[in-house]
Design a protein around this motif. Structure first.
Motif, mmCIF file in Angstrom:
data_model
loop_
_atom_site.group_PDB
_atom_site.id
_atom_site.type_symbol
_atom_site.label_atom_id
_atom_site.label_comp_id
_atom_site.label_asym_id
_atom_site.label_seq_id
_atom_site.Cartn_x
_atom_site.Cartn_y
_atom_site.Cartn_z
ATOM 1 N N VAL A 169 153.295 47.274 7.862
ATOM 2 C CA VAL A 169 152.378 48.267 8.507
ATOM 3 C C VAL A 169 151.007 48.734 8.712
ATOM 4 C CG1 VAL A 169 152.189 50.771 9.804
ATOM 5 C CG2 VAL A 169 154.660 49.802 9.675
ATOM 6 N N GLY A 170 151.026 48.722 7.477
ATOM 7 C CA GLY A 170 149.671 48.651 6.549
ATOM 8 C C GLY A 170 149.421 49.967 6.508
ATOM 9 N N ASP A 171 147.964 50.662 6.276
ATOM 10 C CA ASP A 171 147.345 51.737 6.638
ATOM 11 C C ASP A 171 145.565 51.220 6.913
ATOM 12 O OD1 ASP A 171 145.939 54.653 6.025
ATOM 13 O OD2 ASP A 171 146.567 55.035 4.239
ATOM 14 N N PRO A 172 145.557 52.395 8.154
ATOM 15 C CA PRO A 172 144.190 51.918 9.148
ATOM 16 C C PRO A 172 142.870 52.320 7.757
ATOM 17 C CG PRO A 172 145.306 53.885 10.341
ATOM 18 C CD PRO A 172 146.217 53.047 9.249
ATOM 19 N N ALA A 173 143.676 53.309 6.796
ATOM 20 C CA ALA A 173 142.138 53.319 5.767
ATOM 21 C C ALA A 173 142.448 51.616 4.842
ATOM 22 C CB ALA A 173 142.688 55.373 5.359
ATOM 23 N N ILE A 174 143.025 51.771 4.946
ATOM 24 C CA ILE A 174 143.411 50.991 3.299
ATOM 25 C C ILE A 174 142.944 49.579 4.016
ATOM 26 C CG2 ILE A 174 144.569 49.530 1.848
ATOM 27 C CD1 ILE A 174 145.500 51.588 1.776
ATOM 28 N N ALA A 175 141.565 48.480 3.936
ATOM 29 C CA ALA A 175 141.111 47.556 4.783
ATOM 30 C C ALA A 175 142.134 46.175 3.928
ATOM 31 C CB ALA A 175 139.820 46.751 3.861
ATOM 32 N N ARG A 176 141.954 45.645 5.011
ATOM 33 C CA ARG A 176 143.053 44.607 5.091
ATOM 34 C C ARG A 176 144.991 44.572 4.920
ATOM 35 N NH1 ARG A 176 138.912 39.491 2.597
ATOM 36 N NH2 ARG A 176 140.646 38.627 3.608
ATOM 37 N N VAL A 208 157.641 37.667 -5.339
ATOM 38 C CA VAL A 208 156.680 37.946 -3.697
ATOM 39 C C VAL A 208 156.363 36.001 -3.704
ATOM 40 C CG1 VAL A 208 153.849 37.958 -2.996
ATOM 41 C CG2 VAL A 208 155.886 40.589 -3.684
ATOM 42 N N ARG A 209 155.913 35.478 -2.747
ATOM 43 C CA ARG A 209 155.914 33.638 -2.686
ATOM 44 C C ARG A 209 154.486 33.826 -2.286
ATOM 45 N NH1 ARG A 209 158.652 28.696 -0.020
ATOM 46 N NH2 ARG A 209 157.128 27.667 -0.020
ATOM 47 N N SER A 210 153.870 35.248 -0.817
ATOM 48 C CA SER A 210 153.107 34.724 -0.325
ATOM 49 C C SER A 210 153.125 36.076 -0.078
ATOM 50 C CB SER A 210 152.700 33.585 -0.025
ATOM 51 O OG SER A 210 153.819 33.322 1.275
ATOM 52 N N SER A 211 151.186 36.426 0.600
ATOM 53 C CA SER A 211 151.157 37.679 1.750
ATOM 54 C C SER A 211 150.227 37.048 2.517
ATOM 55 C CB SER A 211 150.524 38.428 1.012
ATOM 56 O OG SER A 211 149.983 39.615 1.299
ATOM 57 N N ILE A 212 150.075 37.465 4.332
ATOM 58 C CA ILE A 212 149.564 36.664 4.690
ATOM 59 C C ILE A 212 149.035 37.828 6.219
ATOM 60 C CG2 ILE A 212 150.068 35.787 7.499
ATOM 61 C CD1 ILE A 212 152.354 34.146 6.395
ATOM 62 N N GLU A 213 147.545 38.274 6.120
ATOM 63 C CA GLU A 213 147.002 38.985 7.273
ATOM 64 C C GLU A 213 147.207 39.049 8.076
ATOM 65 O OE1 GLU A 213 142.748 41.544 7.110
ATOM 66 O OE2 GLU A 213 142.783 39.786 5.589
ATOM 67 N N VAL A 214 147.499 39.658 9.180
ATOM 68 C CA VAL A 214 147.600 39.710 10.105
ATOM 69 C C VAL A 214 146.670 41.081 10.691
ATOM 70 C CG1 VAL A 214 150.322 39.203 10.447
ATOM 71 C CG2 VAL A 214 149.243 41.924 9.531
ATOM 72 N N PRO A 215 146.204 41.195 11.932
ATOM 73 C CA PRO A 215 145.406 41.185 13.047
ATOM 74 C C PRO A 215 145.645 42.665 13.345
ATOM 75 C CG PRO A 215 146.141 39.891 14.883
ATOM 76 C CD PRO A 215 147.116 39.517 13.058
ATOM 77 N N GLY A 216 147.024 43.760 13.423
ATOM 78 C CA GLY A 216 147.171 44.334 13.658
ATOM 79 C C GLY A 216 148.584 45.264 12.512
ATOM 80 N N ARG A 217 148.270 46.391 13.493
ATOM 81 C CA ARG A 217 149.830 47.122 12.789
ATOM 82 C C ARG A 217 151.378 46.143 13.346
ATOM 83 N NH1 ARG A 217 151.635 53.397 13.565
ATOM 84 N NH2 ARG A 217 153.858 53.009 13.293
#
Length: 309
Positions: free
Chosen positions: A119-126, A140-149
């Protein structure tokens, strides 16, 4: 009637804030595993009674069962981990650190690859990310950044891709399991807040329940919108019943299950549950459905019925 209430199972009382979240069913035993967020535990029960709980899963938000692997996965949003454990009483739980506030889970058994949608945290970048976990290595094999929650996610074993709902922008992110290090492409959703997600493998359709109170059906291959149908309110969990060709959408306010015939995408009406009841569980047989009632800490059990619209 599309659903007939046949009974209830009383679950442990809430010890903290929150209620229940995502649930799944272990086919061999018939045991239901439900995230009891208020208790930092996964509760386990059958159609007759509560059995036991798996504790120390802080802020647990989701439970996923792999019958192929004979494993249960939990997303522990309060501690940024996923749990991996075997079915049965008092399992040893292995935890793997993932991204910020994991929620949705999907699993590719062929590659032993678990996707945790954070879900992430809007106060934490990326911090809006997907964590790909090698279940065999418990790493963990990999992490993928996505555009929103992120919201919920499903895996398509035929096409070998993961689909992940993103709240804003309103898209479904697609990740190829053969290249789980990046986004393959995104599918635009014509309604705000994609939330609940399920897949009809036979027709290649994605069912996406959106916060805007709209059920959107999309063709996964072409990304075309096939239909849009109104819901009774803001939805959460949805399940596609392959045996009945019905779709169930949990709407916590006012507390109903919206039911659709997926052959025609026509509404078959709604079933009252309890205010705040936003999550469901459906066994592979499709012959019954569970709805989780947070005010009375119970699971309602419904028989699923064939209905001609």
């Amino acid at each position: 009637m599309t659903l007939t209430l046949t009974g209830h199972v009383t679950l442990p009382e809430h010890r903290g804030k929150g209620g229940f979240d995502h649930a799944a069913i272990h086919a061999a035993s018939g045991h239901v595993y439900v995230a009891h967020t208020a208790n930092d535990a996964v509760d386990v029960f059958d159609r007759e009674k509560y059995l036991f709980s798996i504790p120390n899963l802080t802020g647990v938000a989701g439970a996923l069962v792999s019958d192929d692997a004979q494993l249960i996965f939990s997303s522990n949003r309060g501690e940024n981990t996923v749990g991996i454990f075997a079915p049965g009483l008092d399992p040893a739980v292995t935890k793997v650190a993932v991204g910020v506030r994991p929620n949705g889970l999907a699993y590719d058994h062929g590659r032993k690859l678990l996707l945790a949608a954070n879900v992430g945290d809007p106060a934490i970048a990326r911090s809006y990310t997907l964590t790909m976990v090698d279940v065999g290595a418990r790493a963990v094999r990999s992490s993928i950044e996505v555009p929103g929650r992120t919201r919920w996610t499903v895996f398509d074993p035929d096409v070998e891709v993961f689909y992940v709902n993103i709240s804003e922008p309103a898209v479904i992110v697609v990740v190829d399991a053969r290249k789980p290090t990046e986004i393959a492409h995104m599918i635009a959703v014509p309604a705000a807040g994609p939330h609940g997600l399920d897949l009809d493998l036979a027709s290649g359709r994605l069912f996406c329940a959106c916060d805007a109170g709209v059920l959107v059906t999309l063709d996964a291959a072409s990304c075309k919108v096939l239909s849009e149908r109104p819901l009774s309110g803001t939805p959460d969990v949805i399940f596609f019943n392959r045996a009945r060709q019905h779709l169930y959408v949990a709407v916590g306010d006012p507390g109903v299950i919206d039911v659709f015939d997926t052959r025609s995408m026509t509404s078959l009406g709604r079933i009252e549950t309890e205010k705040g009841a936003h999550t469901l569980a459906l066994p592979p047989s499709g012959d019954h459905l569970y709805a989780f009632l947070p005010r009375t800490h119970r699971a309602a059990i419904y028989q699923t019925n064939e209905v001609t619209p």
